[in-house]
Structures are given as C-alpha cells and as structure tokens.
Design an enzyme around this catalytic site. Structure first.
Site, PDB file in Angstrom:
ATOM      1  CG  MET A 170      -0.777  -7.990  -6.900  1.00  0.00           C
ATOM      2  SD  MET A 170      -0.289  -6.815  -8.223  1.00  0.00           S
ATOM      3  CE  MET A 170       0.967  -7.938  -8.792  1.00  0.00           C
TER       4      MET A 170
ATOM      5  CG  ASN B  61      -2.798  -1.041 -12.892  1.00  0.00           C
ATOM      6  OD1 ASN B  61      -2.610  -1.336 -11.541  1.00  0.00           O
ATOM      7  ND2 ASN B  61      -1.957  -1.804 -13.402  1.00  0.00           N
TER       8      ASN B  61
ATOM      9  CG  HIS C 181       2.953  -2.955 -14.769  1.00  0.00           C
ATOM     10  ND1 HIS C 181       2.539  -4.234 -13.804  1.00  0.00           N
ATOM     11  CD2 HIS C 181       3.984  -3.379 -15.302  1.00  0.00           C
ATOM     12  CE1 HIS C 181       3.279  -5.278 -14.033  1.00  0.00           C
ATOM     13  NE2 HIS C 181       4.203  -4.711 -14.988  1.00  0.00           N
TER      14      HIS C 181
ATOM     15  N   GLY D  42       0.655  -1.312  -0.148  1.00  0.00           N
ATOM     16  CA  GLY D  42       0.103   0.051   0.120  1.00  0.00           C
ATOM     17  C   GLY D  42       0.899   1.212  -0.110  1.00  0.00           C
ATOM     18  CB  SER D  43       4.260   2.389  -0.751  1.00  0.00           C
ATOM     19  OG  SER D  43       4.668   1.915  -2.126  1.00  0.00           O
TER      20      SER D  43
HETATM   21  C1  GAR Z   1       3.628  -1.374  -7.247  1.00  0.00           C
HETATM   22  O1  GAR Z   1       4.928  -1.461  -7.601  1.00  0.00           O
HETATM   23  C2  GAR Z   1       2.570  -1.565  -8.385  1.00  0.00           C
HETATM   24  O2  GAR Z   1       3.396  -0.794  -9.565  1.00  0.00           O
HETATM   25  C3  GAR Z   1       2.593  -3.024  -8.527  1.00  0.00           C
HETATM   26  O3  GAR Z   1       2.576  -3.380  -7.399  1.00  0.00           O
HETATM   27  C4  GAR Z   1       3.425  -2.707  -6.523  1.00  0.00           C
HETATM   28  C5  GAR Z   1       2.564  -2.292  -5.276  1.00  0.00           C
HETATM   29  O4  GAR Z   1       3.183  -1.620  -4.251  1.00  0.00           O
HETATM   30  N1  GAR Z   1       1.667  -3.492  -9.508  1.00  0.00           N
HETATM   31  C6  GAR Z   1       1.755  -4.252 -10.221  1.00  0.00           C
HETATM   32  O5  GAR Z   1       2.694  -4.915 -10.560  1.00  0.00           O
HETATM   33  C7  GAR Z   1       0.203  -4.557 -11.036  1.00  0.00           C
HETATM   34  N2  GAR Z   1       0.474  -5.384 -12.021  1.00  0.00           N
HETATM   35  P1  GAR Z   1       2.392  -0.848  -3.026  1.00  0.00           P
HETATM   36  O6  GAR Z   1       1.418  -2.105  -2.780  1.00  0.00           O
HETATM   37  O7  GAR Z   1       3.466  -0.508  -2.412  1.00  0.00           O
HETATM   38  O8  GAR Z   1       1.875   0.363  -3.569  1.00  0.00           O
END
Ligand code: GAR
Length: 189
Positions: free
Chosen positions: A93, A110, A112, A15-16
């Site tokens: 995800m 979104n 990525h 969740g950052s």
């Molecule tokens: C992030 O790097 C985001 O881009 C990625 O998950 C991470 C979540 O980090 N998303 C994907 O890979 C989508 N396919 P966070 O929970 O610290 O925000």
C-alpha cells in the site's frame, strides 16, 4: 542450471496473493522462484506466510528513513543481491518511487481489486460496494508513479450476485489469486 525467473513480492498485510504466487512457483505451475518478500509493516501476516514457505523476508519501517528515496535505495540493493528480475506488488500500500521504477522499467506489476480506472486506492471493494456497482473486477497492470496507475495487462469482470461484504471479498480474492498467477504465466512466457 536453474533458469527460473527470480521475483520479489512486495506486500503490506495479509499476503494471500503472495502465497498464491509462491505456491504456484513451488508447484512448478510458474517458471519462477520467489526470491524475496518485501514488507513495509514488520510482523504483518505476510511475513509469517513467507517464513513458513522458507522465503527470505526484508522487513522495514518507512519512518526509520529520511524518505522514499532512501528506503527504496536500501530495497534496491537487496533486490540486486538476490538477482531479482521482476517485482510483483500484492497489497503493497505505497506508491512506488523513481528509484525502483527506473531500475525496474516495465518490470513492476500490481494487482488491484477493481476494474481500473474505477476505484483506485485503499479499500476498492468497499468503495465499489458503497457505489452500488453490479460488476466488480480485478486488474493486473504495470506500475507507474501514480496511484494504481499504469498500462493494464489483464482484467476480469465479476458480476455481483448478492451477498455481504465478506462474501464479495472472498469471491474477489479467489479471482485475484487465479488472475495474478495466469497473468504471470503469460508474462514469463
Ligand atoms: C488485494 O485485494 C489487492 O488487490 C489489494 O490489497 C489486497 C491484498 O490482499 N491491493 C490494492 O488495493 C492495491 N491498491 P492480500 O494481502 O491478501 O494479498
């Protein structure tokens, strides 16, 4: 009157990015309010961040539903109650299904951690490191029914300047937080 755009953030884990957006709203750097945090992993760290920031949380377990359509109908009804106008996926995800895509046409975005269409799916940073890329990246895009697919809104290339996975991840995440907020700012305007 409060005219702030009401957004929901969907996340599955840390969740950052959720916190970066929520903080930008709280500090009025974004003309929006995070109305709801939607999480498909009850107890994930994002839910603690949301509670600390006093943002309502909708937690659910997909396996408790007959399928995507049923849990997305449940989510949709909560989004409507909260008058959500825009959905931001931030480490959610799951592939979004027709129920939400039809209700929020061009209103789901979104982030990525790669230069899409390279390295879609899980662990994009790991995939890119394994491939030996010299330029990493971050993409913000509209969401369609495919994995990390949909029209690209903004993208940034990040040259590899050495370092291990942890160092690379730290740099990419910092760029993610900045680009997600700046892209939202442009979209909201
Ligand atoms: C992030 O790097 C985001 O881009 C990625 O998950 C991470 C979540 O980090 N998303 C994907 O890979 C989508 N396919 P966070 O929970 O610290 O925000």
């Amino acid at each position: 009157m409060n005219n702030k755009k009401r957004i929901a953030i969907f996340a599955s884990g840390n969740g950052s990015n959720f916190e970066a957006i929520a903080e930008a709203c709280r500090q009025n750097r974004l003309d929006a309010q995070v109305a709801l945090c939607v999480c498909d992993h009850p107890g994930a760290y994002v839910t603690e961040r949301a509670k600390r920031l006093e943002i309502p949380v909708l937690e659910f377990k997909p396996k408790n539903y007959s399928g995507k359509e049923e849990y997305e109908r449940m989510i949709l009804s909560e989004l409507q109650k909260e008058e959500v106008e825009l959905i931001c996926l931030a480490g959610y995800m799951r592939i979004v299904g027709k129920t939400l895509l039809d209700a929020y046409k061009e209103k789901i975005i979104n982030i990525h951690p790669s230069l899409l269409p390279a390295f879609p799916g899980v662990d994009a940073i790991g995939q890119a490191l394994k491939y030996g890329v010299k330029v990493f990246g971050v993409t913000v895009h509209f969401v369609d029914e495919t994995l990390d697919g949909g029209k690209i809104i903004s993208q940034i290339a990040i040259p590899y300047e050495g370092g291990d996975r942890e160092e690379v991840e730290t740099i990419i995440h910092a760029w993610e937080h900045a680009i997600y907020v700046s892209t939202l700012k442009k979209l909201l305007n």
